[in-house]
Design a protein around this motif. Sequence first.
Motif, PDB file in Angstrom:
ATOM      1  N   LEU A 358     -43.047  -1.694   1.302  1.00 52.83           N
ATOM      2  CA  LEU A 358     -41.990  -0.644   1.740  1.00 52.83           C
ATOM      3  C   LEU A 358     -40.969  -1.110   2.604  1.00 52.83           C
ATOM      4  N   ASP A 359     -41.411  -2.267   2.890  1.00 54.52           N
ATOM      5  CA  ASP A 359     -40.128  -2.884   3.749  1.00 54.52           C
ATOM      6  C   ASP A 359     -39.119  -3.275   2.883  1.00 54.52           C
ATOM      7  N   LYS A 360     -39.564  -3.806   1.498  1.00 58.32           N
ATOM      8  CA  LYS A 360     -38.635  -4.221   0.396  1.00 58.32           C
ATOM      9  C   LYS A 360     -37.764  -3.013   0.156  1.00 58.32           C
ATOM     10  N   GLU A 361     -38.387  -1.843   0.007  1.00 61.63           N
ATOM     11  CA  GLU A 361     -37.583  -0.690  -0.449  1.00 61.63           C
ATOM     12  C   GLU A 361     -36.761  -0.117   0.409  1.00 61.63           C
ATOM     13  N   PHE A 362     -37.335  -0.113   1.921  1.00 58.48           N
ATOM     14  CA  PHE A 362     -36.254   0.384   2.896  1.00 58.48           C
ATOM     15  C   PHE A 362     -34.877  -0.392   3.028  1.00 58.48           C
ATOM     16  N   THR A 363     -35.094  -1.888   2.755  1.00 64.22           N
ATOM     17  CA  THR A 363     -33.858  -2.696   3.140  1.00 64.22           C
ATOM     18  C   THR A 363     -32.899  -2.553   1.856  1.00 64.22           C
ATOM     19  N   LYS A 364     -33.317  -1.659   0.827  1.00 67.81           N
ATOM     20  CA  LYS A 364     -32.264  -1.620  -0.064  1.00 67.81           C
ATOM     21  C   LYS A 364     -31.304  -0.517   0.200  1.00 67.81           C
ATOM     22  N   SER A 365     -31.736   0.147   1.557  1.00 62.48           N
ATOM     23  CA  SER A 365     -30.739   0.946   2.025  1.00 62.48           C
ATOM     24  C   SER A 365     -29.836   0.657   3.059  1.00 62.48           C
ATOM     25  N   ASN A 366     -28.697   0.728   3.345  1.00 65.00           N
ATOM     26  CA  ASN A 366     -27.638   0.100   4.423  1.00 65.00           C
ATOM     27  C   ASN A 366     -28.286   0.592   6.037  1.00 65.00           C
ATOM     28  N   ASN A 367     -29.236   1.616   5.841  1.00 62.95           N
ATOM     29  CA  ASN A 367     -29.828   1.979   7.086  1.00 62.95           C
ATOM     30  C   ASN A 367     -31.224   2.290   6.852  1.00 62.95           C
ATOM     31  N   PRO A 368     -32.210   1.292   7.022  1.00 58.05           N
ATOM     32  CA  PRO A 368     -33.722   1.686   6.907  1.00 58.05           C
ATOM     33  C   PRO A 368     -34.145   2.649   7.782  1.00 58.05           C
ATOM     34  N   SER A 369     -33.372   2.956   9.217  1.00 58.79           N
ATOM     35  CA  SER A 369     -33.999   3.926  10.209  1.00 58.79           C
ATOM     36  C   SER A 369     -33.949   5.187   9.865  1.00 58.79           C
ATOM     37  N   LYS A 370     -33.132   5.700   8.732  1.00 57.62           N
ATOM     38  CA  LYS A 370     -33.043   6.834   8.107  1.00 57.62           C
ATOM     39  C   LYS A 370     -34.360   7.415   7.583  1.00 57.62           C
ATOM     40  N   TYR A 371     -35.411   6.639   7.437  1.00 55.86           N
ATOM     41  CA  TYR A 371     -36.663   7.072   6.936  1.00 55.86           C
ATOM     42  C   TYR A 371     -37.579   7.384   7.934  1.00 55.86           C
ATOM     43  N   TYR A 372     -37.047   7.117   9.033  1.00 54.69           N
ATOM     44  CA  TYR A 372     -37.807   7.666  10.382  1.00 54.69           C
ATOM     45  C   TYR A 372     -37.322   8.852  11.133  1.00 54.69           C
ATOM     46  N   ASN A 373     -38.074   9.533  11.856  1.00 58.47           N
ATOM     47  CA  ASN A 373     -37.742  10.906  12.728  1.00 58.47           C
ATOM     48  C   ASN A 373     -36.622  10.333  13.625  1.00 58.47           C
ATOM     49  N   PHE A 374     -35.506  11.151  13.352  1.00 59.76           N
ATOM     50  CA  PHE A 374     -34.260  11.135  14.304  1.00 59.76           C
ATOM     51  C   PHE A 374     -33.835   9.398  14.223  1.00 59.76           C
ATOM     52  N   ASP A 375     -34.105   8.682  13.245  1.00 65.74           N
ATOM     53  CA  ASP A 375     -33.481   7.298  12.967  1.00 65.74           C
ATOM     54  C   ASP A 375     -33.963   6.431  14.161  1.00 65.74           C
ATOM     55  N   PHE A 376     -35.189   6.851  14.553  1.00 64.15           N
ATOM     56  CA  PHE A 376     -35.764   6.277  15.742  1.00 64.15           C
ATOM     57  C   PHE A 376     -37.241   5.867  15.512  1.00 64.15           C
ATOM     58  N   TYR A 377     -37.757   4.898  16.464  1.00 64.82           N
ATOM     59  CA  TYR A 377     -39.013   4.592  16.693  1.00 64.82           C
ATOM     60  C   TYR A 377     -40.153   5.711  16.566  1.00 64.82           C
ATOM     61  N   GLY A 378     -41.143   5.344  15.597  1.00 60.47           N
ATOM     62  CA  GLY A 378     -42.215   6.536  15.487  1.00 60.47           C
ATOM     63  C   GLY A 378     -42.555   6.399  14.118  1.00 60.47           C
ATOM     64  N   HIS A 379     -42.729   7.457  13.643  1.00 62.64           N
ATOM     65  CA  HIS A 379     -43.320   7.928  12.223  1.00 62.64           C
ATOM     66  C   HIS A 379     -41.997   8.195  11.274  1.00 62.64           C
ATOM     67  N   PHE A 380     -42.670   8.167   9.801  1.00 63.78           N
ATOM     68  CA  PHE A 380     -41.572   8.798   8.827  1.00 63.78           C
ATOM     69  C   PHE A 380     -41.234  10.167   8.840  1.00 63.78           C
ATOM     70  N   ASN A 381     -39.964  10.401   8.616  1.00 66.83           N
ATOM     71  CA  ASN A 381     -39.656  11.794   8.231  1.00 66.83           C
ATOM     72  C   ASN A 381     -39.772  12.204   6.769  1.00 66.83           C
ATOM     73  N   ASP A 382     -39.492  13.251   6.543  1.00 70.08           N
ATOM     74  CA  ASP A 382     -39.812  13.855   5.334  1.00 70.08           C
ATOM     75  C   ASP A 382     -39.311  12.887   4.031  1.00 70.08           C
ATOM     76  N   GLU A 383     -38.085  12.496   4.318  1.00 69.59           N
ATOM     77  CA  GLU A 383     -37.248  11.356   3.268  1.00 69.59           C
ATOM     78  C   GLU A 383     -38.459  10.125   3.338  1.00 69.59           C
ATOM     79  N   GLY A 384     -38.970   9.618   4.321  1.00 66.43           N
ATOM     80  CA  GLY A 384     -39.902   8.439   4.203  1.00 66.43           C
ATOM     81  C   GLY A 384     -40.984   8.695   3.571  1.00 66.43           C
ATOM     82  N   TYR A 385     -41.588   9.815   3.846  1.00 66.88           N
ATOM     83  CA  TYR A 385     -42.931  10.192   3.195  1.00 66.88           C
ATOM     84  C   TYR A 385     -42.774  10.382   1.597  1.00 66.88           C
ATOM     85  N   MET A 386     -41.679  10.797   1.461  1.00 65.14           N
ATOM     86  CA  MET A 386     -41.425  11.489  -0.061  1.00 65.14           C
ATOM     87  C   MET A 386     -41.280   9.993  -0.753  1.00 65.14           C
ATOM     88  N   LEU A 387     -40.542   9.030  -0.351  1.00 63.66           N
ATOM     89  CA  LEU A 387     -40.025   7.912  -0.960  1.00 63.66           C
ATOM     90  C   LEU A 387     -41.459   7.040  -1.297  1.00 63.66           C
TER      91      LEU A 387
END
Length: 397
Positions: A358-387
Amino acid sequence: LFLYLVFIIYSLEILTTVFLIKKNTVINVSNKREILAKKFDIEIDNRPYIKVFSELVKTNDLRHEFRLNISSLDAYKSVLTNLKFIPLKGPINSNSLGQYSNENGNYKIYKNDKYGFRNDNKIYDKKIINLIIGDSFAEGLPLEQNKNVSSILIDKFDLNTANFGIAGTSLISYYAVFKEYAKQIKPENVILFYYEGNDFLMLNSEKNSFLSKYLKEDFTQNLIKKNYEVNKSLKILENYTQDKYSILMEKEIQKEKNLFNKEKMIDFLEIQNLRSILNIDLSVPDYSMETNLFKTIIRNINEQTQEWGGELILVYVPSWGRYNDKYKFEGNNAKYIFNLKNLLINYLKESSIKYIDLDKEFTKSNNPSKYYNFDFYGHFNDEGYMLLSELINSKLN
């Protein structure tokens, strides 16, 4: 000269502790998350869990959650010692209020199945295609139940999937879940979530707890066939939970405000703030025990899954800290664990075990933080779990 140097070093540590904390070099995760949430027009419900539970318990027929993890093994030690059967998760066939579900706003109410996990019992009416094992990411925290990976695989891809995740756990717990439930259910695929943020950090604690019994080849409590007894144990634990929280409320415990509490004094003596700022590592941690145990558990799960014709798929779940090393929420040693990724992935390749990086997939984005709630430390948001759900579906196909 030596005493002079010591004086200078600790003087600098005092200065960094007192002044840089105010500049958010060291930050409070909850406070930072609350500030960020407001930028998304979301208010975090910061009420204590027990207060919300007390308000909703009658109208929603709630029971307290229980998870067997390092925290509960310590907090419930006096109770667990006297139980004939020690549950892994609960409650059974009841609704519960998610203790950590307010990370992205409001508390959520979850449905728990006949084994105490986050499923609807109707999934057991037909063949289980996938069974998910792991920690809070496997559980799907902090989202609503219909937004976790198992629910998405069911609703969007018509893949009957069981969620056997337990928040706050590591690899020995995953093996316990596998032995108690997966081996009996025999799904086509066992999908194991490995979270680099703390799975290795908690592994030694699990190895030195009751959970270590599961490393013995023949050990099992046969929980899947002991529901009546497991439910009795859970009710005892729930009563203890209620009593415990009531005491906390009565005393109105507030957050620790003393700068020189025990943990901070240890950090001070170890000049942690100064070392962090100067990026000084006095020693390189040895994770050979964790690495070897990882290989042993993964190998055992893989071989035993193959015995019934099933297949193991490992999901490598990256921590937000991998992309934002400024904060070091997992501690100063986190970077060493992140660097173990290639070693672990290579082991999977050598063992012909399927995996999703999943790290490899996240780094395809210019902003891997976008998959986490509020772009911050913690768990995934809707977009992260969907991906992640889409990647699992693709891997299965």
